[in-house]
Scaffold this active site. Structure first.
Site, PDB file in Angstrom:
ATOM      1  CB  CYS A   1      -0.963  -0.016   1.182  1.00  0.00           C
ATOM      2  SG  CYS A   1      -0.158   0.023   2.795  1.00  0.00           S
TER       3      CYS A   1
ATOM      4  CG  ASP B   1      -4.874   5.351   2.709  1.00  0.00           C
ATOM      5  OD1 ASP B   1      -4.893   4.902   3.869  1.00  0.00           O
ATOM      6  OD2 ASP B   1      -3.852   5.766   2.160  1.00  0.00           O
TER       7      ASP B   1
ATOM      8  NE  ARG C   1      -4.492   1.520   1.958  1.00  0.00           N
ATOM      9  CZ  ARG C   1      -4.345   2.256   0.884  1.00  0.00           C
ATOM     10  NH1 ARG C   1      -5.274   2.226  -0.056  1.00  0.00           N
ATOM     11  NH2 ARG C   1      -3.288   3.028   0.720  1.00  0.00           N
TER      12      ARG C   1
END
Ligand code: 4NP
Length: 150
Positions: free
Chosen positions: A8, A122, A14
């Site tokens: 990520c 996000d 994440r």
């Protein structure tokens, strides 16, 4: 051994969530021959621990996580890993900027394995780690099915 790298932007929200959920998922299913790691496309968070939002969600779900130090993906990771899995389209573009072309078709977006291909938002910006968790579990379940069928 099959090697999987989750990627990520920062490697604190994440991709470590995906790393530790997937480690837990394969362990519960008795699958031992997969090496799992995560990395960032940016250098912003290098050396930092997992974001507390991800840590809290993993704790809530009883998923173990280790002493994580965020790191940035390198060109060498392309040779080392069999699957390099980004969370959103921008990650895929940024991964390719670092590793170059993808002649072996190793680079994928996580939810492209699912029936409903899309980006994983996000949580650094949304603050919604529950949604991130649900999306990641959906993607990882589909990815594991893919692995079982190859
Ligand atoms: P992640 O979230 O890519 O899911 O780890 C972010 C973490 C840090 C930043 C952006 C996104 N940052 O800008 O530092």
């Amino acid at each position: 051994m099959l090697k999987v790298l989750f990627v990520c932007l920062g490697n604190i929200c994440r991709s470590p969530m995906a790393e530790y959920i997937f480690k837990d998922m394969v362990k519960r299913q008795g699958i031992e021959q997969i090496y799992i790691d995560s990395a960032a496309t940016s250098s912003e968070e290098i050396g930092n621990n997992i974001h507390y939002g991800t840590r809290n969600k993993l704790k809530e779900m009883n998923i173990e996580y280790g002493n994580h130090l965020a790191r940035q993906i390198t060109k060498q990771d392309y040779e080392k890993f069999d699957y390099i899995i980004g969370m959103e389209e921008k990650n895929i573009k940024d991964i390719k900027k670092i590793v170059g072309k993808d002649p072996e078709n190793k680079i994928h977006r996580l939810l492209d394995f699912s029936k409903n291909p899309r980006d994983i938002a996000d949580p650094w910006y949304t603050g919604n780690f529950d949604k991130t968790y649900d999306d990641i579990v959906e993607g990882l379940s589909a990815f594991l099915e893919h692995l079982k069928n190859i």
